[in-house]
Write an enzyme that holds these catalytic residues in place. Structure first.
Site, PDB file in Angstrom:
ATOM      1  N   GLU A 159      -6.958   4.490   8.134  1.00  0.00           N
ATOM      2  CA  GLU A 159      -6.760   5.986   7.590  1.00  0.00           C
ATOM      3  C   GLU A 159      -8.289   6.398   6.954  1.00  0.00           C
ATOM      4  OE1 GLU A 159      -3.008   5.623   5.626  1.00  0.00           O
ATOM      5  OE2 GLU A 159      -2.011   4.927   7.310  1.00  0.00           O
TER       6      GLU A 159
ATOM      7  N   GLU B 147      -4.981  -5.330  10.800  1.00  0.00           N
ATOM      8  CA  GLU B 147      -3.873  -4.099  10.837  1.00  0.00           C
ATOM      9  C   GLU B 147      -4.342  -3.482  12.349  1.00  0.00           C
ATOM     10  OE1 GLU B 147      -2.115  -2.696   6.859  1.00  0.00           O
ATOM     11  OE2 GLU B 147      -4.057  -1.655   7.342  1.00  0.00           O
TER      12      GLU B 147
ATOM     13  N   ASN C 286       0.973  -1.144  -0.016  1.00  0.00           N
ATOM     14  CA  ASN C 286       0.077  -0.083   0.293  1.00  0.00           C
ATOM     15  C   ASN C 286       0.939   1.077  -0.056  1.00  0.00           C
ATOM     16  OD1 ASN C 286      -1.783   2.041   0.585  1.00  0.00           O
ATOM     17  ND2 ASN C 286      -2.203   1.350   2.665  1.00  0.00           N
TER      18      ASN C 286
ATOM     19  N   SER D 196       3.689  -2.057  10.296  1.00  0.00           N
ATOM     20  CA  SER D 196       4.951  -1.795  10.475  1.00  0.00           C
ATOM     21  C   SER D 196       5.768  -3.427  10.138  1.00  0.00           C
ATOM     22  CB  SER D 196       5.579  -1.538  11.745  1.00  0.00           C
ATOM     23  OG  SER D 196       4.786  -0.022  12.157  1.00  0.00           O
TER      24      SER D 196
ATOM     25  N   GLY E 254       2.425   2.348  10.745  1.00  0.00           N
ATOM     26  CA  GLY E 254       3.250   3.429  10.466  1.00  0.00           C
ATOM     27  C   GLY E 254       4.110   3.964  11.655  1.00  0.00           C
TER      28      GLY E 254
ATOM     29  N   LYS F 100       0.128   4.161  -0.154  1.00  0.00           N
ATOM     30  CA  LYS F 100      -0.815   5.653   0.439  1.00  0.00           C
ATOM     31  C   LYS F 100      -0.321   6.487  -0.620  1.00  0.00           C
ATOM     32  CE  LYS F 100      -0.266   3.219   4.816  1.00  0.00           C
ATOM     33  NZ  LYS F 100      -0.191   3.394   6.154  1.00  0.00           N
TER      34      LYS F 100
ATOM     35  N   HIS G 260      -9.807   0.691   5.239  1.00  0.00           N
ATOM     36  CA  HIS G 260      -8.327   0.801   6.121  1.00  0.00           C
ATOM     37  C   HIS G 260      -8.580   2.070   7.050  1.00  0.00           C
ATOM     38  CE1 HIS G 260      -4.283   2.644   6.362  1.00  0.00           C
ATOM     39  NE2 HIS G 260      -3.858   1.558   6.073  1.00  0.00           N
TER      40      HIS G 260
HETATM   41  P1  PGA Z   1       2.791   0.540   7.641  1.00  0.00           P
HETATM   42  O1  PGA Z   1       1.151   0.613   6.905  1.00  0.00           O
HETATM   43  O2  PGA Z   1       3.368  -0.949   7.114  1.00  0.00           O
HETATM   44  O3  PGA Z   1       3.607   1.695   7.227  1.00  0.00           O
HETATM   45  O4  PGA Z   1       2.611   0.215   9.167  1.00  0.00           O
HETATM   46  C1  PGA Z   1       0.402  -0.394   6.750  1.00  0.00           C
HETATM   47  C2  PGA Z   1      -0.782   0.038   6.240  1.00  0.00           C
HETATM   48  O5  PGA Z   1      -1.184   0.988   6.451  1.00  0.00           O
HETATM   49  O6  PGA Z   1      -1.275  -0.654   5.444  1.00  0.00           O
END
Ligand code: PGA
Length: 267
Positions: free
Chosen positions: A111, A181, A15, A226, A187, A17, A109
């Site tokens: 976010e 997640e 992803n 992460s 992140g 983003k 997701h």
């Molecule tokens: P990250 O993001 O690997 O940077 O923690 C995962 C995601 O949001 O799908």
């Protein structure tokens, strides 16, 4: 490593983003081609790789997927409109994604839930639109740090999943994959431990089994939060973890390729 009891698809999804540009897409293609030229295709066989760039890069990523035909490389979108085509300025419909050779789309997701106020009914609408045109949803689930501290992980994840299980039949649900997640791990560099992740993945399979044992056995559940080339292997060794949804580490092409190789070898 104990063998996995049930064979499910192994999947690594990247992803991006709101990151990347055309030059980055070219770097991706080069990294995969270089890896295959140096080490052969073998270590990457058996893993489905899904690249999930921002909308505007979808056609360019689609070209890599075509050029690296020998690999199972597929294209996914990060979002989709809950509406059909029409007067919805700024939206992108499921039909348009399909036209761009997209096969997958993230839904729910964290976010989108937290920054764009998406709620369960939006998520159900989006899944409906995707299924209507034959796209496969990647449904993301996960608790916040506060919810984990208050021992609410299971109730939060179950509620997120149940609203979708209640809205679709088994045949429709068989097109989905899930990504657990934990929001506190996204992140932040704080990955869930392999045991923490496995516990929730097993719990999620139990919730799926309340709808159908077959779904519970067959639905791939990715871990996200992460994931790096350093911690992926141990996560992939867990019985109920079938791959990863990778954010930050998917922006470093060599790391992403390394995660794909580890999944092919051990998921
Ligand atoms: P990250 O993001 O690997 O940077 O923690 C995962 C995601 O949001 O799908």
């Amino acid at each position: 490593m104990p063998p996995k009891k049930i064979k499910r698809a192994k999947i690594v999804a990247g992803n991006w983003k709101m990151n990347g540009n055309k030059a980055f897409v070219a770097d991706y293609q080069e990294a995969f081609e270089t890896y295959i030229a140096q080490k052969g295709l073998g270590a990457l066989q058996g893993v489905d790789i899904i690249l999930i760039p921002p909308y505007v890069l979808l056609p360019f990523v689609g070209e890599i997927a075509l050029k690296t035909e020998a690999l199972s490389l597929q294209v996914g979108a990060q979002n989709v409109s809950g509406f059909d085509d029409g007067a919805y300025t700024g939206e992108v419909s499921a039909k348009m994604l399909k036209d761009m050779a997209c096969e997958w789309c993230l839904v729910g997701h964290s976010e989108r839930r937290s920054l764009f106020a998406e709620i369960e009914s939006d998520i159900v609408n989006k899944i409906r639109r995707l299924l209507d045109v034959g796209l496969k949803p990647v449904l993301c689930l996960g608790e916040t740090g506060e919810q984990r501290d208050e021992a609410m992980t299971e109730s939060v994840v179950a509620a997120q999943l149940k609203s979708v299980l209640d809205a679709f039949d088994e045949q429709e649900l068989s097109k989905l994959i899930l990504a657990y997640e934990p929001v506190w791990a996204i992140g932040t560099g704080k990955t869930a431990s392999p045991e923490q992740a496995q516990d929730v993945h097993r719990f999620i399979r139990g919730v799926l089994a309340t709808k159908s044992e077959r779904l519970a056995d067959n639905m791939p559940i990715l871990y996200g939060g992460s994931v790096t080339a350093e911690n992926a292997q141990q996560l992939f060794e867990q019985e109920d973890i079938d791959g990863a949804l990778v954010g930050g580490a998917s922006l470093k092409v060599e790391n992403f390729v390394a995660i794909c190789v580890q999944c092919a070898g051990s998921c």
